[in-house]
Design a protein around this motif. Sequence first.
Motif, short mmCIF file in Angstrom:
data_model
loop_
_atom_site.label_atom_id
_atom_site.label_comp_id
_atom_site.label_asym_id
_atom_site.label_seq_id
_atom_site.Cartn_x
_atom_site.Cartn_y
_atom_site.Cartn_z
N ARG A 266 0.84 -1.20 0.00
CA ARG A 266 0.00 0.00 0.00
C ARG A 266 0.88 1.26 0.00
N GLU A 267 1.94 1.23 0.82
CA GLU A 267 2.86 2.37 0.87
C GLU A 267 3.54 2.59 -0.48
N MET A 268 3.96 1.50 -1.13
CA MET A 268 4.62 1.62 -2.44
C MET A 268 3.66 2.20 -3.48
N ALA A 269 2.40 1.77 -3.41
CA ALA A 269 1.41 2.32 -4.35
C ALA A 269 1.19 3.81 -4.09
N TYR A 270 1.28 4.21 -2.83
CA TYR A 270 1.13 5.63 -2.48
C TYR A 270 2.34 6.44 -2.95
N ARG A 271 3.54 5.86 -2.81
CA ARG A 271 4.76 6.58 -3.15
C ARG A 271 5.01 6.62 -4.66
N TYR A 272 4.54 5.58 -5.36
CA TYR A 272 4.76 5.49 -6.81
C TYR A 272 3.42 5.28 -7.51
N PRO A 273 2.55 6.25 -7.48
CA PRO A 273 1.18 6.05 -7.99
C PRO A 273 1.12 5.78 -9.49
N ASP A 274 2.16 6.14 -10.23
CA ASP A 274 2.16 5.88 -11.67
C ASP A 274 2.93 4.61 -12.02
N ARG A 275 3.44 3.91 -10.97
CA ARG A 275 4.24 2.71 -11.20
C ARG A 275 3.69 1.46 -10.51
N VAL A 276 2.96 1.64 -9.44
CA VAL A 276 2.57 0.49 -8.60
C VAL A 276 1.07 0.52 -8.37
N GLY A 277 0.41 -0.57 -8.74
CA GLY A 277 -1.01 -0.75 -8.45
C GLY A 277 -1.20 -1.99 -7.60
N VAL A 278 -2.00 -1.88 -6.55
CA VAL A 278 -2.17 -2.97 -5.58
C VAL A 278 -3.65 -3.19 -5.30
N LYS A 279 -4.04 -4.46 -5.26
CA LYS A 279 -5.36 -4.85 -4.76
C LYS A 279 -5.14 -5.90 -3.68
N ILE A 280 -5.62 -5.62 -2.47
CA ILE A 280 -5.48 -6.55 -1.36
C ILE A 280 -6.68 -7.49 -1.35
N GLY A 281 -6.42 -8.79 -1.39
CA GLY A 281 -7.47 -9.79 -1.47
C GLY A 281 -7.15 -10.77 -2.58
N PHE A 282 -8.09 -11.63 -2.88
CA PHE A 282 -7.89 -12.53 -4.02
C PHE A 282 -9.18 -12.60 -4.82
N ILE A 283 -9.12 -12.15 -6.06
CA ILE A 283 -10.26 -12.15 -6.97
C ILE A 283 -9.84 -12.91 -8.21
N PRO A 284 -10.35 -14.12 -8.44
CA PRO A 284 -9.87 -14.95 -9.55
C PRO A 284 -9.86 -14.25 -10.90
N ASP A 285 -10.91 -13.50 -11.24
CA ASP A 285 -10.94 -12.83 -12.54
C ASP A 285 -9.83 -11.79 -12.67
N VAL A 286 -9.54 -11.10 -11.57
CA VAL A 286 -8.44 -10.12 -11.59
C VAL A 286 -7.11 -10.86 -11.79
N ALA A 287 -6.96 -12.00 -11.12
CA ALA A 287 -5.74 -12.80 -11.30
C ALA A 287 -5.56 -13.18 -12.77
N HIS A 288 -6.63 -13.61 -13.42
CA HIS A 288 -6.56 -13.97 -14.84
C HIS A 288 -6.12 -12.77 -15.68
N ARG A 289 -6.63 -11.60 -15.33
CA ARG A 289 -6.28 -10.40 -16.11
C ARG A 289 -4.82 -10.00 -15.89
N ILE A 290 -4.28 -10.27 -14.71
CA ILE A 290 -2.86 -10.02 -14.48
C ILE A 290 -2.01 -11.00 -15.28
N TYR A 291 -2.39 -12.28 -15.26
CA TYR A 291 -1.66 -13.28 -16.07
C TYR A 291 -1.60 -12.85 -17.53
N ALA A 292 -2.70 -12.32 -18.04
CA ALA A 292 -2.77 -11.95 -19.46
C ALA A 292 -2.13 -10.61 -19.76
N GLY A 293 -2.25 -9.64 -18.85
CA GLY A 293 -1.82 -8.29 -19.13
C GLY A 293 -0.39 -7.97 -18.77
N ALA A 294 0.21 -8.74 -17.87
CA ALA A 294 1.59 -8.48 -17.48
C ALA A 294 2.56 -9.00 -18.54
N ASP A 295 3.78 -8.49 -18.50
CA ASP A 295 4.86 -9.00 -19.37
C ASP A 295 5.67 -10.06 -18.66
#
Length: 483
Positions: A347-376
Amino acid sequence: MINIEGKCDSVKILYCASEALPYVASGGLADVAGSLPKALCEAGQDCRVVLPLYGTIKQELRDSLEYVTNFFVPVSWRSQYCGVFKGVSAGVTYYLLDNEYYFKRGTIYGHYDDAERFAFFARAILELIKHIDFKPDILNCNDWQTALTPVYYNLFYKGEEGMGNIKTVFTIHNIQYQGKYGMELCSDLLGIPDYARGILEYDNCCNFMKGAFEVSDKITTVSPTYAWEILNPYFSHGLDPVLWSKQYKLTGFLNGIDQDVYNPETDPALAANYSVNDKSGKAICKKSVLEEFGLPDGKEPVMGIVTRLVSHKGVDLIKRVFEDMVHLGYKFVILGSGEKQYEDFFREMAYRYPDRVGVKIGFIPDVAHRIYAGADMFLMPSQSEPCGLAQMVALRYGTIPIVRETGGLKDSIVDCGGPGGNGFTFKTYNAHDMLDATVRARAYYDQRMQWGKLTSHAMREDFSWARSAELYMGLYRELVGDI
């Protein structure tokens, strides 16, 4: 079974697990119990699954179940009701065992009487066989929650009419969780005779998993490297002396993933579908996941992290050099929950680097799928990892894993510094070794043609359950041939 020509017909397997998809899941065991039996059935075997009927199972799934029968289960001096319900999913038959006193609770684990709950389940599995028209050749039990099934079978059922010649396989998914309790439980709670207490006794405890090691015909685990690692005190959580004496029946088969569930061509959770022959949709997925995490679009590499935020997943390494990775030009999309210190850090890193770090606390399967597909890239620097599925899923989506060489990570990811590379690896559990792997990955990413070839190679990797199922079938046939 063996036919008159000496060839092995289909083997009957009862797969015993405390959780299984699609009914209930809290971890990787449920994925395995939902996928391996399916692959075995598709390969011509008769594999069925038995699990508890938990109160947390969704109502629509409960409504699809068919009542079969009921009986009473001896648990030491008690006799407890057990109802049997049957469901079918993806061609696999599931038996769900009902006892509301034990299983109608808000969570599936973590209760004061877990020893009693799963002793009941372990013995109910054996009583079930007497009441259904299915006698297995193999009982494949999984983790400590079903570790007493082979113990009870050898003590009480092996000599019963109609119950002989069943072989037992015990699969270790995570040796850290062994089912350790006080020795006083053996007689009063578990109903283990005094003469047999030594089967379970270890280090002045009643150890369910150790009991399964003693009596099972075969012991398997979820990757070849993990089978070797757990002979080392660093990984074994105290059970290495027992396993050293059982090496003759210990082997490791790498888990697979369900390639229908994890398929970028059909995944409904994605902003755009894509394939190895047309990867244009991956760029759309990258833009979409950045937007979802509140980050600006750009040409920088995106690092995905989907994990439990606990130290043995390597999160302490990430924390140590996180800002160095940010300065390398990475953007981060992070999904997970766990220890408060790590949640607060991200959370602190997302606050310090708002254009570089995005964080979601929890586990949401559909979001996980979108990270697998959208990340490099996908970062997975585990201190220990019996198998790991996330690195295989990442490959399936053309996202390149960066992993530490341990357990199944070592068996599935080959460093790009050599032939056949499909990711980036580091050996020692050291933050700067991990950082070096991300430096090499960044340099590789900047060679766009080279990176495109790597992602295509990654997407063609085969980590389907068909390969793993073939190994299990070989083991089962070996055992059935001994009957």
